[in-house]
Design a protein around this motif. Structure first.
Motif, mmCIF file in Angstrom:
data_model
loop_
_atom_site.group_PDB
_atom_site.id
_atom_site.type_symbol
_atom_site.label_atom_id
_atom_site.label_comp_id
_atom_site.label_asym_id
_atom_site.label_seq_id
_atom_site.Cartn_x
_atom_site.Cartn_y
_atom_site.Cartn_z
ATOM 1 N N UNK A 198 0.754 -1.336 -0.004
ATOM 2 C CA UNK A 198 -0.053 -0.017 0.076
ATOM 3 C C UNK A 198 0.977 1.341 -0.042
ATOM 4 N N UNK A 199 2.075 1.195 0.801
ATOM 5 C CA UNK A 199 2.969 2.319 0.830
ATOM 6 C C UNK A 199 3.544 2.809 -0.438
ATOM 7 N N UNK A 200 4.180 1.501 -1.093
ATOM 8 C CA UNK A 200 4.540 1.800 -2.460
ATOM 9 C C UNK A 200 3.483 2.058 -3.349
ATOM 10 N N UNK A 201 2.391 1.665 -3.522
ATOM 11 C CA UNK A 201 1.366 2.314 -4.578
ATOM 12 C C UNK A 201 1.033 3.630 -4.150
ATOM 13 N N UNK A 202 0.769 4.168 -2.820
ATOM 14 C CA UNK A 202 0.799 5.510 -2.510
ATOM 15 C C UNK A 202 1.975 6.322 -3.184
ATOM 16 N N UNK A 203 3.059 6.006 -2.887
ATOM 17 C CA UNK A 203 4.224 6.690 -3.286
ATOM 18 C C UNK A 203 4.365 6.762 -4.612
ATOM 19 N N UNK A 204 4.026 5.856 -5.454
ATOM 20 C CA UNK A 204 4.134 5.963 -6.931
ATOM 21 C C UNK A 204 2.940 6.742 -7.505
ATOM 22 N N UNK A 205 1.765 6.789 -7.047
ATOM 23 C CA UNK A 205 0.576 7.519 -7.563
ATOM 24 C C UNK A 205 0.960 9.152 -7.217
ATOM 25 N N UNK B 180 9.468 3.763 -9.307
ATOM 26 C CA UNK B 180 8.836 2.379 -8.595
ATOM 27 C C UNK B 180 9.984 1.637 -8.015
ATOM 28 N N UNK B 181 10.979 1.574 -8.741
ATOM 29 C CA UNK B 181 12.096 0.604 -8.248
ATOM 30 C C UNK B 181 12.711 1.446 -6.756
ATOM 31 N N UNK B 182 12.832 2.720 -6.892
ATOM 32 C CA UNK B 182 13.406 3.362 -5.658
ATOM 33 C C UNK B 182 12.357 3.529 -4.530
ATOM 34 N N UNK B 183 11.026 3.633 -4.837
ATOM 35 C CA UNK B 183 10.122 3.525 -3.737
ATOM 36 C C UNK B 183 10.038 2.621 -2.760
ATOM 37 N N UNK B 184 10.382 1.525 -3.253
ATOM 38 C CA UNK B 184 10.330 0.093 -2.499
ATOM 39 C C UNK B 184 11.372 0.284 -1.146
ATOM 40 N N UNK B 185 12.470 1.155 -1.562
ATOM 41 C CA UNK B 185 13.659 1.041 -0.665
ATOM 42 C C UNK B 185 13.318 1.369 0.720
ATOM 43 N N UNK B 186 12.349 2.696 0.915
ATOM 44 C CA UNK B 186 12.166 3.083 2.424
ATOM 45 C C UNK B 186 11.123 2.170 3.062
ATOM 46 N N UNK B 187 10.001 1.623 2.095
ATOM 47 C CA UNK B 187 9.151 0.795 2.675
ATOM 48 C C UNK B 187 9.596 -0.528 3.405
ATOM 49 N N UNK B 188 10.325 -1.138 2.284
ATOM 50 C CA UNK B 188 10.956 -2.522 2.543
ATOM 51 C C UNK B 188 11.743 -2.536 3.639
ATOM 52 N N UNK C 11 12.120 10.498 -3.011
ATOM 53 C CA UNK C 11 12.646 10.492 -1.614
ATOM 54 C C UNK C 11 12.104 11.255 -0.720
ATOM 55 N N UNK C 12 11.232 12.461 -1.133
ATOM 56 C CA UNK C 12 10.361 13.083 -0.007
ATOM 57 C C UNK C 12 9.304 12.242 0.354
ATOM 58 N N UNK C 13 8.452 11.779 -0.587
ATOM 59 C CA UNK C 13 7.334 10.837 -0.093
ATOM 60 C C UNK C 13 7.926 9.675 0.278
ATOM 61 N N UNK C 14 8.943 9.136 -0.099
ATOM 62 C CA UNK C 14 9.389 7.778 0.638
ATOM 63 C C UNK C 14 9.794 8.055 1.964
#
Length: 1427
Positions: free
Chosen positions: A1271-1278, A1303-1311, A1374-1377
Motif C-alpha cells: 500500500x505504501x509503495x502504491x501510494x508513493x508511486x501515485x 517504482x524501483x526506488x519507492x520500495x527502498x524506504x518501505x521495504x 525521496x520526499x514521499x518515501x
C-alpha cells in the motif's frame, strides 16, 4: 459402443480412472452408470456417443483434481511384497535415506516407492533407543508420534538393534555394480580413441556404453573380448554390421539362435544358426524367423561363434548395430569400438527413445523389412550398414530432429533427385511382399570347402542372405590365420584396462554431497561410530549440551538449514515400575520429538521465511570470509573496476532519436525499410535540412531576400567544400554536388521560381502559374509545398504573394566509408557555417537539422551533467563527515549507512570477526530486499520494446547489481581495515595509565549495552511510536493521506501525453529554433506523404489504370488532404502526355520513350517509378512506384492530430492490400512513440509493481508487512506520477523512464521498515517491534535520502528538461518515501498489527506440517525406537 481400437482404448482408460476414484473414496455423479456402460461395452452399443464423451471428460477432470490434491508433496507407497517375506532391515532404511537425498544414482529402496524423489527437499531420521516396556505397556503411547504418524508401524528385522551397524549403513552408501562400471569407464585412458573424423566422433564413449548396458570383459570370463589386444581405431577402420536373433529357453533368458555379420559393401562375413545350451521354450518365430526345423540339425554352439568372431574381425574393427548392446549380451562378448544407429538417428525428439529399425529403413531406405514372415538378421544387418553409410555421407545432423533436422525437407530433397520415369515405374510395379517359405527342406543349400552348409536356409523368399551367403562356415572362419601386419598393430590391451583393480562396496555419504548444495546434520553421539569428516556434515554431540531438552531445542532450530538431519536419543535412566511414571517418562521423550517435528515444519512456514533464514545465514558466513580475507575483497573489486575501463574503448553512443524512442515492432520500421528498398539505399541515407527565414520574419519574396536565398542555395550545393580523398574528387575538395548520387537537384525549384517571380509580367503569364502547393510551368508541375512555408495567396490572382520560410534539402546515399566520412565532415562544417551565418548575412537567418545535429545536441545535453558530478560527490562527502560520528575514513551513500549503523550496534566486547559477521547478518538481508526489488523493477523495464527505455533500465539494473556487490564486498572489506585500525587504537589507549576521575570509555560502552538490552526502546523513538499508536493521530494521518491521494489522482488524470523533441536537448540548443519553424510553419501548412505501391498490375489494361487513379484519389479525399493540386503522380502526366505523341506505340514502349524525354518532362519521374525489363532490355511492365500527396493541419496542428492522420493513412493503405500499398512519413517514428508510450507505461508499471510484491513476499513473509509495504509503495508511486503532472511534466519517454525509476526506488524506504518490523519476535508488542525497526533503520534511511537529495541538487541548475525531470522525480520519490517510511507506514503497521490475532494464541507449527512427507521419512527409525 463400437468395437474399434479407439473405443476399446477409451473404455479401458475410463475403467482405470473410475477405479482410481473409487480407491481414494471419491464417488462423483454418474460413476456407477459410466462403470456399468463401460463394463457392458463389449456386448451392446451406447445410444449417445456425446453423452459417453461428456462422461469421460467429467471423470478425467475429477481424476486430475484428485491427483493434483494428492501431489502436494512427495508421496511414499509401501511395497513390502518386494522383500520376499523378509522384514525391513537397517540396510533397507539406509536405502530410503540415501535415495531421498542423493536420488536415482544410488540404489532404490525395495520396500517403498518415493515419488517424486526431488520433492523430498528435507529428510529427518530420528532413532529413539528406549526400553520395550515403553511401547508394550497397554493404554500408554507417545501422543505426538501417534497423532503425527497415525500409528503406522512397520515391523522390522532384529538387526536394527545393533546401533553401530545401523549408523554405519546410514553414513555409508553402497555403490551399485553399474555405477562402478561407469566410473571405471570414465577414468579409462581414451588416447586410443582419436577424434576429428565423423565416424570416430560418433563412436559410443565407454561411459555411454556402460549407461546403455553394454557388456565388458570380467575376471570370471563370462564375457569374452572380441580380441586379446586391439589396434588403435582410425578413419580407415572397417565397419561390420552385426545382428542377432534370440529365443527364450527354460532358463528364462534370451539365448542366441542366429548371428549375422555384414561388411560395408553388403557382403556377408558370417551367418550361422546357433544351438542354445538350454531347452528352447519359445522360438519367437514372429520376431526371429527361427523355427524348430531350422535348428533341428545345428551343431554350432556359442563358443564356435565367439572363436569365429575373434578370428574374423580385424583388430580395429568397428561394430555397427541397432540396439547393439542386446546383440553383444547374447554373444556374451565385449568390443571397444561400437556405433549404434538407434542413438544416432532420432526422429522422435526424445533422446531416451530409440526409433525401431523397421521404421528407419522405411523412412530413409524405402525398404520394407521385418514383416509378418519374420526377421532375417542378414537383412537387418545390411539395413543397419546402409543407414550408417548414409549418416556418414550426410553428416552428424542428418536424421536427428534434436539438431534441427527436418524429415519433410529430406523427403522433398529426395523427390527432386528421382526422375519422373523411375517414379512412374515404381507406381506401376509395387514391390512384392516377401512370402514365407512353406517347405524349408526343399530350399537350396550351399556348402563350405569343408562340406558344412554355408549361411542359413532362411524362411523368407528372395532374402538377401540367399543371394550373398558367407564364403566360409563358422568352423573354417575360426581357423583363419591373422596377418602379421595386424599382429604388429595390436598394442592395446583393452580387457586389462577395463577390469576393476579393486571392488568398491561402499563410499562415505559425504562423497556424494561433495559437489552438491546439500548438507547433513549429525546430532548423535559419535562413540563407536565413524562419522566422516567433511564440511558437508555438521556434528552436534548431545553430550555437549547440559540436558536433552537443550539439545533438542537447539538442534531443532537448525533443521531447515540441512537436507538430511540424523537424530538419536537414548533413554539411559532406570525404567520406572509404576504406570504413571512410565507415562511421565514417555511424555518427556514425546516432548523432545515434538521439538524435532516442529523444527522440520518446512512446508508449514512460508517460502519467504525459509529464504530469509538462508539469506541471513549466507551473509553471516560471508562476513566471516570477508574478515578472514579482506585483501581479496578489497583489491579484486578495484582490479575489476580498473579492468572495466577497457569497456570504454568499445563504448558506442546511440543518439538516433528515431531508433531510441520508437518501439522495435513499430510499423514505422517496416515503412522505412520499404522506402530504403525502393530508393536502393546503399550504405544508409544522409539528409540535412536548412530552414531560411528573414531576420524580421517577413516576406522572403522581396528581391534582395530571394536573390540571397538563390545564391545561398547555389553556394551550398556547389561551392561549399570540405577536404576529401582524391578518389572522390581529383582536387581533394568535395562539395555536396560531388558527393551526391541520384536526384541531386531537389532545390532547383527555388531558382526557377525566382526567375519567374522577379519579372512581374511573367508572374501572370498563363503558362507560368505560381500557385501553391503545386507550381505549373507549361504542362509540367512542381510541388513547392515542401520548400515553401508561411505562404500567403493573392486572392485576386490566386498566385503566391508571400513566403516566410524556405527549406533547402540535401539528401543522398552513403555509398561507402570514404563518402560517409566526407559527408560527416561536410555536415559538421555546415553546422559551423550555420552558427556563424548571422555574422555575414544581415537579412537572413539560417538553421540546420539532421540526424548528426540531433545526435550532437542530445549528447551535449547528457555531457552537461558531468561537470556537476564532482560538486555532488563533494557535498555528499561533507554530509557524511558531519552526520557520521564514528571516526571512520570509509564513506559512501544509500545502503552504506545501513552497514555502518549495523556495525555501531554490535557488541564491541565481542571478537572483531563476530562483529563483522553480525554486521553482515543484520545489514545484508535488508540491503538484499531493496537491491533485489530495484533490479527486478528495472529488469522488467529492459523487456519494453522502446530501446531508450530498455537501455536505460539495463544500465540501471546492472549499476544497482554492481553497487549491491561492491557494498557487501569492497565496502565491508574497507570496514574491516578501519575496525582493525580502531581496535589497535583502543588497545593502545588501554595500555596508557587511566586519568583520575574519568570513567574509561569501555566501561561506558558496556553500561550502555546493558541498558540497551534491558530497555531497547527508550527515548524519542519509543515516545514517537506511542504517539502514533493513538487512534486520534492515526485518524489525522488518514485524513492527510486522503487529501494527498485526491491531489495525486487529480494530477494523474491531468497527465498529458505529449511528444516534444526539444525535451531531449538543452534550452540553448539551435534545434529549438528548428523546432519552432517546423511547429509554426511546416507542419501546419503542408506535409508530404509518400505512398509506395509495391504490387503493380498490368497498366496496359485500362481497368488497372483506373484502379490506380482510384487509389490515388482515395488518398486525396482523406481528411486534411490538400487535394489533387498537391499530388505528384506520374501516371496522370503520362496518360496526358501520351496523347501528344503521334505514333502507334503500345503502352510500355511509349512509357519507356516518355521517361527518356527530358524536354517533355517525363525524365524527372524516373526516381518515382521502377520498371520491369525483359531479356532484350525492353520495358515489359512496372515493378513498383510511388506517388506523393500533401496534407495541411492549419491551426489544429498537434502531435495527437498527426498521430490520427498517420492512422488514417495506414488504414487507407490497408484497404488496397492487393497492391501492397505502404505509406511513408518522415516523422512516423514519433507517432509510433505516442501510440505505445501510454500502454507501455501502464503495463510496465503494473508488471514491475507485481514483481516487486512477489520479491517482498519471498523475503518478508509476513502478511501485515507485505500488505502495508505494498500500500505504501502504491501510494508513493501515485503521488510521484500525479505531482509530476502538476509540476509541469508530460507523459513521454523521459517521464516513463523516471516513472520506472520511482517504482524501483519507492520500495527502498518501505521495504527496510517492513523487513525490520517483520524480523522482530512475535512475542513483542507492535509498539516494541516498530520502535526497534525505526531504531535500527530509521536514521540510516534518513541519511541515505538526504545524501541523495544533496547529490542531485547541483543538477537542478542545468537548463535541460530531461535533467530537471530526473531531479523532480528523485525529489518526489525521496520526499514521499521518507514521509511514508517514517510516518504513514509505521501508522499502518500499528493499525494492521493490532487487528491481527495474538501470536501467543496461534496454532502450534506442528499442526501445519504435512504428515505424509515427514512420516514416511521418519517412520522406520521411530519404529526402531519403540522396538
Amino acid at each position: 459402443m463400437n468395437s474399434s481400437k479407439k473405443d476399446r482404448r477409451f473404455h479401458k482408460k475410463m475403467k482405470k480412472q473410475i477405479a482410481e476414484l473409487l480407491l481414494v473414496g471419491q464417488q462423483p455423479e454418474g460413476v456407477e452408470e459410466a462403470l456399468n456402460n463401460s463394463v457392458s461395452s463389449a456386448e451392446e452399443d451406447v445410444k449417445s456417443n456425446k453423452q459417453e464423451t461428456d462422461m469421460g471428460q467429467m471423470i478425467s477432470r475429477k481424476v486430475a483434481a484428485v491427483r493434483k490434491e494428492r501431489q502436494a508433496g512427495p508421496e511414499m507407497h509401501l511395497t513390502l511384497n518386494r522383500l520376499g517375506g523378509f522384514m525391513v532391515s537397517h540396510q533397507e532404511i539406509a536405502d530410503l535415506v540415501h535415495y531421498s537425498i542423493i536420488g536415482p544414482s544410488v540404489r532404490k529402496p525395495r520396500w517403498c516407492n518415493v515419488r517424486p524423489w526431488k520433492g523430498a527437499s528435507q529428510t529427518i531420521l530420528l532413532r529413539v533407543n528406549c526400553p520395550s516396556r515403553f511401547i508394550l505397556t497397554e493404554g500408554e503411547s507417545f501422543h505426538t508420534i501417534d497423532s503425527f504418524f497415525e500409528r503406522q508401524w512397520i515391523k522390522m528385522d532384529d538387526d536394527v538393534h545393533d546401533r553401530e551397524e545401523f549408523w554405519k549403513n546410514i553414513l555409508n552408501v553402497p555403490v551399485p555394480l553399474q555405477q562402478q562400471i561407469r566410473e571405471r569407464m570414465m577414468k579409462l585412458e581414451m588416447s586410443h580413441r582419436p577424434h576429428g573424423d565423423l565416424k570416430l566422433d560418433m563412436l559410443l564413449s565407454y561411459a555411454d556404453m556402460a549407461d546403455i548396458g553394454f557388456p565388458f570383459p570380467d575376471d570370471c570370463e563370462l564375457i569374452v573380448a572380441t580380441q586379446d589386444k586391439y589396434a588403435p581405431v582410425s578413419a580407415s577402420s572397417p565397419m561390420f554390421a552385426l545382428d542377432c536373433e534370440m529365443c527364450i529357453t527354460d532358463s528364462g533368458m534370451h539365448e542366441l539362435t542366429r548371428v549375422s555379420i555384414v561388411r560395408e559393401d553388403g557382403s556377408v562375413l558370417l551367418d550361422s544358426l546357433v544351438k542354445p545350451s538350454n531347452r528352447i521354450t519359445d522360438y519367437l518365430t514372429k520376431y526371429s524367423g527361427i523355427t524348430a526345423d531350422l535348428l533341428e540339425s545345428v551343431t554350432i554352439t556359442l563358443t564356435h561363434v565367439q572363436n569365429a568372431i575373434r578370428a574374423a574381425l580385424p583388430p580395429d574393427a568397428i561394430l555397427v548395430g541397432h540396439s547393439l548392446e542386446f546383440d553383444m549380451r547374447a554373444l556374451r562378448m565385449a568390443h571397444p569400438y561400437c556405433l549404434d544407429i538407434g542413438s544416432l538417428f532420432n526422429i522422435s525428439g526424445n533422446s531416451k527413445k530409440r526409433t525401431g529399425l523397421k521404421t528407419l529403413s522405411s523412412m530413409f531406405l524405402d525398404a520394407d523389412i521385418q514383416d509378418d514372415s519374420g526377421h532375417c538378421s542378414v537383412v537387418d544387418a545390411w539395413m543397419t550398414m546402409r543407414l550408417m553409410n548414409m549418416k556418414i555421407e550426410k553428416g552428424l545432423l542428418f536424421g536427428n530432429v534434436m539438431y534441427g533436422w527436418s524429415y519433410d525437407e529430406f523427403v522433398r530433397d529426395e523427390e527432386r533427385k528421382v526422375k519422373d520415369e523411375e517414379r512412374n515405374k515404381c507406381e506401376e510395379e509395387p514391390p512384392l511382399k516377401r512370402k514365407r517359405s512353406e517347405n524349408i527342406k526343399d530350399a537350396g543349400v550351399r556348402l563350405c570347402e569343408c562340406g558344412s552348409p554355408l549361411g542359413v536356409v532362411c524362411i523368407v523368399d528372395e532374402c538377401q542372405c540367399k543371394i550373398s551367403p558367407p564364403s566360409k562356415c563358422v568352423v573354417c572362419l575360426s581357423k583363419v590365420e591373422r596377418k602379421e601386419e595386424d599382429k604388429m598393430r595390436m598394442t592395446i590391451d583393452w580387457s586389462a584396462s577395463v577390469k576393476p583393480k579393486e571392488i568398491i562396496c561402499s563410499r562415505p555419504l559425504s562423497f556424494y554431497l561433495a559437489e552438491s548444495k546439500k548438507n547433513v546434520m549429525s546430532a548423535m553421539e559419535s562413540v563407536k561410530i565413524d562419522v566422516p569428516k567433511s564440511d558437508k556434515i555438521s556434528l552436534r554431540l548431545p553430550s555437549s549440551f547440559t540436558s536433552p531438552s537443550e539439545f533438542f531445542s537447539s538442534t531443532s532450530m537448525e533443521i531447515l538449514e540441512y537436507a538430511l538431519s540424523l537424530f538419536e536419543y537414548s533413554y539411559t535412566d532406570e525404567v520406572p515400575k509404576e504406570k504413571e511414571s512410565i507415562q511421565s517418562e514417555m511424555s518427556k521423550i514425546d516432548e523432545f520429538i515434538q521439538h524435532i517435528l516442529s523444527g522440520s515444519a518446512k512446508y508449514a512456514l512460508s517460502p519467504g521465511h525459509v529464504l530469509s533464514l538462508k539469506i541471513r545465514h549466507f551473509f553471516k558466513e560471508t562476513g566471516y570470509i570477508v574478515y578472514r580475507h579482506p585483501h581479496l575483497f578489497f583489491w579484486i573489486p578495484i582490479i575489476i573496476t580498473v579492468g572495466s575501463v577497457v569497456g570504454f574503448l568499445r563504448f558506442h553512443e546511440e543518439n538516433r532519436i528515431w531508433y531510441l524512442y520508437s518501439p522495435t515492432d513499430a510499423p514505422s520500421h517496416y515503412e522505412h525499410q520499404v522506402a530504403n528498398e525502393f530508393f536502393n539505399d546503399r550504405g544508409g541515407k544522409f539528409w540535412l535540412e536548412v530552414a531560411v527565414t528573414a531576420r524580421d520574419m517577413g516576406n522572403l519574396l522581396r528581391r534582395e531576400y530571394l536573390d540571397g536565398i538563390v545564391d545561398l542555395t547555389s553556394y551550398l550545393q556547389y561551392n561549399f567544400t570540405v577536404p576529401c580523398d582524391i578518389s572522390i574528387s581529383p582536387n581533394g575538395k568535395c562539395s555536396f554536388d560531388t558527393l551526391c548520387t541520384g536526384q541531386c537537384n531537389e532545390n532547383t525549384v527555388i531558382p526557377i521560381f525566382n526567375l519567374i517571380y522577379r519579372n512581374s509580367s511573367s508572374r501572370l503569364h498563363p503558362n507560368f502559374r505560381l500557385t501553391y502547393p503545386t507550381m505549373h510551368l507549361y504542362n509540367d508541375e512542381f510541388y513547392v509545398g515542401e520548400h515553401f512555408a508561411g505562404v500567403k495567396i493573392d486572392k485576386n490572382t490566386n498566385r503566391i504573394s508571400s513566403v516566410k520560410v524556405i527549406m533547402l534539402y540535401f539528401r543522398t546515399d552513403k555509398l561507402n566509408e570514404e563518402v560517409a566520412s566526407t559527408l560527416d565532415r561536410w555536415e559538421k562544417s555546415m553546422f559551423n557555417y550555420a552558427s556563424n551565418f548571422s555574422l555575414s548575412h544581415q537579412r537572413l537567418n539560417m538553421t540546420c537539422n539532421s540526424d548528426g545535429m540531433i545526435a550532437q545536441e542530445v549528447r551535449r545535453n547528457g555531457m552537461s551533467c558531468i561537470p556537476y558530478f564532482s560538486i555532488s560527490v563533494s557535498i555528499v562527502f561533507c554530509f557524511i563527515l558531519l552526520t557520521n560520528r564514528r571516526e571512520h575514513f570509509t564513506f559512501g551513500s544509500d545502503d552504506v549507512f545501513i552497514i555502518i549503523h549495523a556495525c555501531k550496534k554490535t557488541d564491541k566486547n565481542a571478537p572483531l570477526e563476530e562483529q563483522i559477521a553480525e554486521t553482515m547478518e543484520e545489514a545484508g538481508p535488508s540491503i538484499t530486499v531493496t537491491s533485489a526489488t530495484n533490479i527486478l523493477s528495472f529488469g522488467i523495464g529492459v523487456l519494453t520494446p522502446t530501446p531508450a527505455i530498455s537501455i536505460f533500465c539495463l544500465y540501471t539494473a546492472v549499476g544497482v547489481a554492481i553497487d549491491f556487490i561492491y557494498q557487501l564486498t569492497f565496502f565491508v572489506a574497507a570496514l574491516v581495515y578501519e575496525e582493525k585500525r580502531q581496535e589497535s587504537r583502543r588497545m593502545a589507549d588501554e595500555e596508557k595509565p587511566p586519568i583520575k576521575g574519568v570513567t574509561p570509555i569501555k566501561d561506558k560502552e558496556e553500561n550502555n549495552n546493558e541498558i540497551e538490552e534491558k530497555a531497547p526502546h527508550h527515548g524519542f523513538i519509543s515516545t514517537y511510536t506511542k504517539l502514533l499508536s493513538r487512534w486520534e493521530i492515526r485518524l489525522i494521518l488518514f485524513l492527510i493521506l486522503c487529501v494527498y491521494w485526491g491531489i495525486s489522482l487529480y494530477g494523474c488524470k491531468e497527465m498529458e501525453l505529449r511528444m516534444d523533441t526539444t525535451h531531449l536537448v538543452m534550452k540553448s540548443s539551435p534545434l529549438n529554433d528548428v523546432a519552432y519553424v517546423y511547429e509554426r510553419f511546416l507542419w501546419t501548412e503542408g506535409q508530404l506523404v509518400m505512398v509506395f505501391v509495391n504490387n503493380v498490375p498490368d497498366l496496359s489494361n485500362p481497368d488497372n489504370q483506373r484502379a490506380m487513379l482510384s487509389l490515388v484519389d482515395s488518398f486525396e479525399k482523406l481528411p486534411y488532404s490538400m487535394g489533387r493540386n498537391s499530388t505528384s503522380f506520374w501516371l496522370r502526366h503520362f496518360l496526358y502526355s501520351a496523347t501528344l505523341y503521334h505514333n502507334n506505340y503500345e503502352f510500355y514502349p511509349l512509357l519507356e520513350q516518355w521517361m527518356q524525354d527530358s524536354d517533355g518532362g517525363g525524365a524527372r519521374w524516373n526516381d518515382m517509378v521502377r520498371l520491369n525489363r525483359g531479356l532484350n532490355g525492353s520495358v515489359i511492365g512496372v515493378d513498383k512506384f510511388i506517388f506523393a500527396t500533401a496534407c495541411t493541419m492549419g491551426d489544429d496542428a498537434s502531435w495527437n492530430l498527426r498521430a490520427n492522420l498517420q492512422h488514417t493513412w495506414r488504414d487507407e493503405a490497408a484497404r488496397w492490400t492487393k497492391f501492397n500499398v505502404t505509406v511513408f512519413q518522415s516523422y512516423s517514428f514519433y507517432v509510433d512513440q505516442l501510440d505505445s508510450i501510454g500502454s507501455t507505461t501502464i503495463s510496465t508499471v503494473i508488471v514491475a509493481a507485481l514483481t516487486m510484491d512477489l520479491a517482498c513476499f519471498l523475503m518478508i513473509p509476513s502478511a501485515s508487512s507485505i500488505v502495508s509495504s505494498s500500500v505504501a509503495m502504491l501510494s508513493i508511486n501515485i503521488g510521484v506520477f500525479g505531482l509530476l503532472s502538476l509540476w509541469g511534466v508530460n507523459l513521454d519517454p523521459i517521464s516513463m523512464c523516471t516513472t520506472l525509476m520511482s517504482i524501483g526506488f519507492s520500495v527502498d524506504f518501505t521495504a527496510h521498515i517492513s523487513y525490520h518490523y517483520y524480523r522482530n519476535p512475535l512475542s513483542w508488542s507492535c509498539d516494541e517491534r516498530l520502535a526497534d525497526a525505526l531504531k535500527c533503520i530509521g536514521w540510516p534511511m534518513v541519511q541515505a535520502g538526504i545524501s541523495t537529495l544533496f547529490c542531485i541538487t547541483p543538477l537542478s541548475f542545468i537548463d535541460s528538461y530531461m535533467v530537471r525531470v530526473f531531479v523532480k522525480t528523485l525529489v518526489l520519490v525521496i520526499g514521499l518515501g521518507l514521509l511514508h517510511g517514517i510516518i504513514f507506514l509505521p501508522a499502518l503497521l500499528l493499525t494492521v498489527g493490532r487487528s491481527s490475532p495474538d501470536p501467543s494464541k496461534a496454532i502450534h507449527p506442528i499442526d501445519g506440517i504435512p504428515s505424509v512427507e515427514t512420516s514416511f521419512n521418519n517412520n522406520s527409525s521411530l519404529e526402531q525406537g519403540k522396538k
